[in-house]
Design a protein around this motif. Sequence first.
Motif, short mmCIF file in Angstrom:
data_model
loop_
_atom_site.label_atom_id
_atom_site.label_comp_id
_atom_site.label_asym_id
_atom_site.label_seq_id
_atom_site.Cartn_x
_atom_site.Cartn_y
_atom_site.Cartn_z
N SER A 104 0.77 -1.25 -0.13
CA SER A 104 0.07 0.13 -0.03
C SER A 104 0.97 1.19 -0.04
CB SER A 104 -0.86 -0.04 1.21
OG SER A 104 -1.62 -1.11 1.25
N LEU A 105 0.50 2.61 -0.58
CA LEU A 105 1.14 3.48 -0.80
C LEU A 105 0.35 4.60 -0.15
CD1 LEU A 105 2.42 3.33 -4.49
CD2 LEU A 105 3.72 2.47 -2.51
N LEU A 106 1.35 5.50 0.73
CA LEU A 106 0.80 6.69 1.37
C LEU A 106 1.60 7.76 0.47
CD1 LEU A 106 1.01 5.81 5.12
CD2 LEU A 106 -0.99 5.80 3.63
N GLN A 107 0.63 8.72 -0.05
CA GLN A 107 1.09 10.01 -0.77
C GLN A 107 0.70 11.18 -0.27
OE1 GLN A 107 -0.65 8.47 -4.65
NE2 GLN A 107 1.30 7.87 -5.45
N PRO A 108 1.32 11.65 0.76
CA PRO A 108 0.90 12.74 1.51
C PRO A 108 1.20 14.19 0.79
CG PRO A 108 3.02 12.14 2.45
CD PRO A 108 2.80 11.07 1.41
N SER A 109 0.30 15.08 1.02
CA SER A 109 0.77 16.65 0.83
C SER A 109 1.72 17.01 1.65
CB SER A 109 -0.57 17.39 0.92
OG SER A 109 -0.40 18.71 0.22
N GLY A 110 2.05 18.41 1.43
CA GLY A 110 3.17 18.97 2.45
C GLY A 110 2.91 18.81 3.85
N PHE A 111 3.93 18.83 4.60
CA PHE A 111 3.86 18.26 6.04
C PHE A 111 3.93 19.73 6.52
CE2 PHE A 111 6.59 14.43 4.88
CZ PHE A 111 5.43 13.55 4.97
N LEU A 112 2.74 19.70 7.79
CA LEU A 112 2.73 20.80 8.44
C LEU A 112 4.20 20.90 9.55
CD1 LEU A 112 -0.92 20.87 9.86
CD2 LEU A 112 0.26 22.73 8.51
N VAL A 160 -3.93 9.05 -1.25
CA VAL A 160 -3.35 10.46 -1.35
C VAL A 160 -3.83 11.29 0.06
CG1 VAL A 160 -3.32 13.04 -2.43
CG2 VAL A 160 -3.13 10.94 -3.71
N LEU A 161 -2.95 11.53 0.76
CA LEU A 161 -3.13 11.81 2.41
C LEU A 161 -3.12 13.48 2.34
CD1 LEU A 161 -1.42 9.43 4.39
CD2 LEU A 161 -4.07 9.18 3.52
N THR A 162 -4.13 14.28 2.61
CA THR A 162 -4.14 15.86 2.93
C THR A 162 -4.71 15.99 4.35
OG1 THR A 162 -6.50 16.25 2.08
CG2 THR A 162 -4.75 15.79 0.28
N GLY A 163 -4.57 17.23 4.66
CA GLY A 163 -5.32 17.97 5.63
C GLY A 163 -6.68 18.31 5.12
N PRO A 164 -7.66 18.73 5.86
CA PRO A 164 -8.97 19.15 5.98
C PRO A 164 -9.27 20.44 5.05
CG PRO A 164 -8.42 19.88 8.07
CD PRO A 164 -7.30 19.24 7.33
N GLN A 165 -8.20 21.08 4.87
CA GLN A 165 -8.58 22.23 3.84
C GLN A 165 -7.04 22.66 3.39
OE1 GLN A 165 -8.93 25.32 7.84
NE2 GLN A 165 -9.79 26.03 5.80
N ALA A 166 -7.06 23.61 2.32
CA ALA A 166 -6.01 23.91 1.66
C ALA A 166 -6.02 25.60 2.11
CB ALA A 166 -5.91 23.76 0.08
N LEU A 167 -4.82 25.86 2.43
CA LEU A 167 -4.51 27.36 2.64
C LEU A 167 -3.30 27.87 1.98
CD1 LEU A 167 -4.79 26.88 6.58
CD2 LEU A 167 -6.44 27.97 5.15
N ALA A 215 -9.14 10.65 2.36
CA ALA A 215 -8.56 9.46 2.69
C ALA A 215 -8.14 9.11 4.05
CB ALA A 215 -7.10 9.27 1.89
N VAL A 216 -7.83 10.46 4.53
CA VAL A 216 -7.63 10.18 6.13
C VAL A 216 -8.71 9.80 7.12
CG1 VAL A 216 -6.83 11.65 8.11
CG2 VAL A 216 -5.46 11.63 6.02
N PRO A 217 -9.85 10.77 6.80
CA PRO A 217 -11.13 10.54 7.45
C PRO A 217 -11.38 8.93 7.27
CG PRO A 217 -11.43 12.41 6.68
CD PRO A 217 -10.10 11.96 6.11
N ALA A 218 -11.30 8.51 5.85
CA ALA A 218 -11.77 7.07 5.46
C ALA A 218 -10.92 5.93 6.37
CB ALA A 218 -11.77 6.85 4.07
N LEU A 219 -9.72 6.32 6.47
CA LEU A 219 -8.57 5.22 7.13
C LEU A 219 -8.88 5.32 8.74
CD1 LEU A 219 -5.59 5.26 4.97
CD2 LEU A 219 -6.95 3.46 5.10
N LEU A 220 -9.09 6.57 9.14
CA LEU A 220 -8.94 6.78 10.79
C LEU A 220 -10.29 6.79 11.26
CD1 LEU A 220 -5.77 9.21 11.04
CD2 LEU A 220 -5.86 6.78 10.76
N GLY A 221 -11.47 7.08 10.67
CA GLY A 221 -12.51 7.34 11.26
C GLY A 221 -12.86 8.64 11.90
#
Length: 263
Positions: free
Chosen positions: A105-113, A164-171, A233-239
């Motif tokens: 399985s692959l995790l493809q994250p956006s930019g890290f905080l 593809v893992l992202t935060g809940p909003q783009a800023l 993807a994050v909500p789907a995996l983590l609930g």
Amino acid sequence: MVRDEAKGRALGCPYAVGDFDRPTSLTAAFAGVDRLFLGGPGALPVDGEQPMVRQLTAAIDAAAAAGVERVVKVSVWHAAPGGLLAQGAHGVLDRRLAAAGPAWSLLQPSGFLQNLLAPGAFTPDGRLVARYGGAPVSHIDARDVAECAEVLLTGAARPGESFVLTGPQALTDRELAERIAHALHRPVGLAPFAPAEVAAALTAQGAPPGFAAALAGLLHEVAAGSLAGVTDAVPALLGRPARTVDAFLADHLPAVRAAAQLP
């Protein structure tokens, strides 16, 4: 797995000694292992192929030889062979993993905080370094990436899937600076740097011109919106929802204050 046995003992948990740069060491390190979380370094300022290709290829091959059943690998968003820096390196590695044998399985994250805590995130006078123009970025807390990896390693297998893992909003950088200012209770300005300026600064510091140009190319892509999307993807995996920027800042306030060089 650790390279330094003394540091492994200090962790207080089971460990194996191995080194991606010494492939023969991986045979013993992976003996008896059935599941592997595979992370690696980011892009390094070198000419030619990124070292991570050689290093993680050794790990993938050793895992397949050891009979590892499941691998969860951290890749990057938009990974593809021939891409710039980490995108190209992970594109090659992701294909290597898909052909190696273990379920993957692959995790493809956006930019890290967490990049907000790194040297160079702020200028000496406390302004946020802004490299993306007016484009928004769906920054993610690296802790969410870790928890998604845990679910994929310990829960039901999701072979052959990429997330593809992202935060809940783009800023935008300006919106991010406003959130930081609210957390710190003080104004936070912006210090804009165009991609060409970033490349010139890196070259002046001794980075290979090819690396600097490739990084400038990546910054152009982000400024054009390549990391602006938001996924579920994050909500789907983590609930639960992905962590917000405000939650990250609250949890790391002393470190953010130190990164901004505030007393």
